[in-house]
Design a protein around this motif. Structure first.
Motif, PDB file in Angstrom:
ATOM      1  N   UNK A  61       0.857  -1.192   0.000  1.00 54.73           N
ATOM      2  CA  UNK A  61       0.000   0.000   0.000  1.00 54.73           C
ATOM      3  C   UNK A  61       0.888   1.235   0.000  1.00 54.73           C
ATOM      4  N   UNK A  62       0.685   2.114  -1.003  1.00 54.72           N
ATOM      5  CA  UNK A  62       1.451   3.351  -1.109  1.00 54.72           C
ATOM      6  C   UNK A  62       0.555   4.511  -0.696  1.00 54.72           C
ATOM      7  N   UNK A  63       0.846   5.086   0.454  1.00 49.81           N
ATOM      8  CA  UNK A  63      -0.042   6.078   1.071  1.00 49.81           C
ATOM      9  C   UNK A  63      -0.232   7.315   0.196  1.00 49.81           C
ATOM     10  N   UNK A  64       0.833   7.804  -0.425  1.00 49.86           N
ATOM     11  CA  UNK A  64       0.753   9.083  -1.136  1.00 49.86           C
ATOM     12  C   UNK A  64      -0.256   9.042  -2.281  1.00 49.86           C
ATOM     13  N   UNK A  65      -0.326   7.904  -2.970  1.00 47.56           N
ATOM     14  CA  UNK A  65      -1.259   7.789  -4.099  1.00 47.56           C
ATOM     15  C   UNK A  65      -2.437   6.881  -3.778  1.00 47.56           C
ATOM     16  N   UNK A  66      -2.519   6.401  -2.539  1.00 49.62           N
ATOM     17  CA  UNK A  66      -3.557   5.440  -2.148  1.00 49.62           C
ATOM     18  C   UNK A  66      -3.607   4.282  -3.148  1.00 49.62           C
ATOM     19  N   UNK A  67      -2.419   3.726  -3.380  1.00 46.95           N
ATOM     20  CA  UNK A  67      -2.236   2.752  -4.446  1.00 46.95           C
ATOM     21  C   UNK A  67      -1.952   1.377  -3.859  1.00 46.95           C
ATOM     22  N   UNK A  68      -2.695   0.374  -4.313  1.00 51.21           N
ATOM     23  CA  UNK A  68      -2.510  -1.010  -3.901  1.00 51.21           C
ATOM     24  C   UNK A  68      -1.931  -1.790  -5.083  1.00 51.21           C
ATOM     25  N   UNK A  69      -0.834  -2.501  -4.870  1.00 51.55           N
ATOM     26  CA  UNK A  69      -0.201  -3.211  -5.981  1.00 51.55           C
ATOM     27  C   UNK A  69       0.622  -4.380  -5.457  1.00 51.55           C
ATOM     28  N   UNK A  70       1.039  -5.240  -6.371  1.00 50.22           N
ATOM     29  CA  UNK A  70       1.954  -6.312  -6.016  1.00 50.22           C
ATOM     30  C   UNK A  70       3.377  -5.853  -6.292  1.00 50.22           C
ATOM     31  N   UNK A  71       4.164  -5.682  -5.235  1.00 50.43           N
ATOM     32  CA  UNK A  71       5.593  -5.391  -5.364  1.00 50.43           C
ATOM     33  C   UNK A  71       6.454  -6.577  -4.926  1.00 50.43           C
ATOM     34  N   UNK A  72       5.838  -7.522  -4.218  1.00 50.28           N
ATOM     35  CA  UNK A  72       6.561  -8.637  -3.610  1.00 50.28           C
ATOM     36  C   UNK A  72       6.164  -9.926  -4.332  1.00 50.28           C
ATOM     37  N   UNK A  73       7.148 -10.788  -4.581  1.00 51.62           N
ATOM     38  CA  UNK A  73       6.922 -11.919  -5.479  1.00 51.62           C
ATOM     39  C   UNK A  73       7.510 -13.212  -4.931  1.00 51.62           C
ATOM     40  N   UNK A  74       6.815 -14.312  -5.214  1.00 49.71           N
ATOM     41  CA  UNK A  74       7.330 -15.674  -5.094  1.00 49.71           C
ATOM     42  C   UNK A  74       7.128 -16.317  -6.463  1.00 49.71           C
ATOM     43  N   UNK A  75       8.219 -16.608  -7.140  1.00 54.89           N
ATOM     44  CA  UNK A  75       8.152 -17.192  -8.477  1.00 54.89           C
ATOM     45  C   UNK A  75       8.774 -18.586  -8.441  1.00 54.89           C
ATOM     46  N   UNK A  76       7.997 -19.624  -8.139  1.00 51.83           N
ATOM     47  CA  UNK A  76       8.569 -20.971  -8.185  1.00 51.83           C
ATOM     48  C   UNK A  76       8.838 -21.395  -9.625  1.00 51.83           C
ATOM     49  N   UNK A  77       9.797 -22.277  -9.785  1.00 55.41           N
ATOM     50  CA  UNK A  77      10.088 -22.824 -11.102  1.00 55.41           C
ATOM     51  C   UNK A  77       8.861 -23.561 -11.639  1.00 55.41           C
ATOM     52  N   UNK A  78       8.855 -23.750 -12.933  1.00 56.24           N
ATOM     53  CA  UNK A  78       7.693 -24.353 -13.589  1.00 56.24           C
ATOM     54  C   UNK A  78       7.334 -25.716 -12.987  1.00 56.24           C
ATOM     55  N   UNK A  79       8.322 -26.589 -12.780  1.00 53.02           N
ATOM     56  CA  UNK A  79       8.042 -27.922 -12.233  1.00 53.02           C
ATOM     57  C   UNK A  79       7.532 -27.840 -10.809  1.00 53.02           C
ATOM     58  N   UNK A  80       8.089 -26.944 -10.020  1.00 58.53           N
ATOM     59  CA  UNK A  80       7.655 -26.771  -8.635  1.00 58.53           C
ATOM     60  C   UNK A  80       6.236 -26.211  -8.577  1.00 58.53           C
ATOM     61  N   UNK A  81       5.948 -25.259  -9.466  1.00 53.10           N
ATOM     62  CA  UNK A  81       4.603 -24.682  -9.517  1.00 53.10           C
ATOM     63  C   UNK A  81       3.567 -25.717  -9.947  1.00 53.10           C
ATOM     64  N   UNK A  82       3.906 -26.532 -10.935  1.00 50.83           N
ATOM     65  CA  UNK A  82       2.967 -27.558 -11.422  1.00 50.83           C
ATOM     66  C   UNK A  82       2.653 -28.583 -10.337  1.00 50.83           C
ATOM     67  N   UNK A  83       3.639 -28.869  -9.494  1.00 53.98           N
ATOM     68  CA  UNK A  83       3.436 -29.850  -8.423  1.00 53.98           C
ATOM     69  C   UNK A  83       2.705 -29.265  -7.227  1.00 53.98           C
ATOM     70  N   UNK A  84       2.554 -27.934  -7.186  1.00 57.50           N
ATOM     71  CA  UNK A  84       1.935 -27.250  -6.048  1.00 57.50           C
ATOM     72  C   UNK A  84       0.986 -26.169  -6.556  1.00 57.50           C
TER      73      UNK A  84
END
Length: 211
Positions: free
Chosen positions: A141-164
């Motif tokens: 949450x960015x207070x100055x613009x009252x902006x909600x966004x995704x800045x934080x990421x979990x990017x599992x590898x393709x095989x790991x993502x497919x299994x979960x």
């Protein structure tokens, strides 16, 4: 089964770690990763099983999204190359996760274009936050613009993502009360702006090793 947050938190042991801050440069005397790109091998519960984390904290948007974007774009490209150097062109077949604060979101707006798409949209990884309903895909949450966004990421590898295929859980109890899109329970003592845990929301996903 290993619970992971958008950082290096695990109940299993770390078998090796290395940094790339000194090896990746944007000029002879200036490091590309001012806050490093940490590579960590974590032991899974079964003997011989390893999960590799590539932990990031990309250039902030302070100074303007467009102005700072080229640095994040270079960082995202460098992370892909580091992973390719480790695992080859078919990197997604190996168990790894790219995680951390990328300091940009994937939507274009009047502040500029996204700079991290080369990594986030790479076909060797999966952005697990997109498994959530669209209105719930924000971690900041960015207070100055009252902006909600995704800045934080979990990017599992393709095989790991497919299994979960399970979605992550985003925890927002530490947000300031001014972030009123979240109407759930807060930690005791959280105020309108301060005190707060952070403007960022940690999130967690539980993973099983691919068969």
């Amino acid at each position: 089964m290993v619970p992971l947050r958008s950082g290096t938190s695990s109940r299993t042991g770390i078998s090796s770690r290395s940094g790339h801050g000194g090896r990746q440069r944007r000029a002879p005397t200036r490091a590309l990763f001012s806050r490093d790109c940490l590579e960590v091998d974590i032991q899974w519960p079964a003997p011989g099983q390893v999960l590799t984390l590539f932990v990031q904290h990309f250039k902030s948007m302070m100074g303007g999204r467009d102005t700072t974007g080229p640095r994040r774009r270079s960082q995202a490209h460098a992370v892909k190359q580091i992973i390719r150097d480790r695992f080859g062109d078919n990197a997604g077949a190996h168990p790894f996760i790219v995680c951390g604060d990328f300091n940009d979101y994937m939507q274009a707006d009047d502040q500029g274009e996204p700079s991290i798409g080369d990594l986030v949209e790479w076909d060797q990884v999966d952005n697990v936050v997109t498994r959530l309903p669209e209105a719930d895909r924000w971690t900041h949450y960015y207070k100055r613009r009252k902006h909600y966004s995704q800045l934080d990421y979990l990017l599992p590898s393709r095989s790991l993502a497919d299994a979960n295929p399970n979605p992550p859980e985003i925890m927002r109890k530490g947000l300031p009360l001014r972030a009123d899109r979240y109407t759930g329970e807060r930690f005791n003592g959280v105020g309108l702006d301060n005190p707060k845990a952070s403007d960022h929301c940690p999130f967690v996903i539980t993973l099983d090793h691919p068969a």
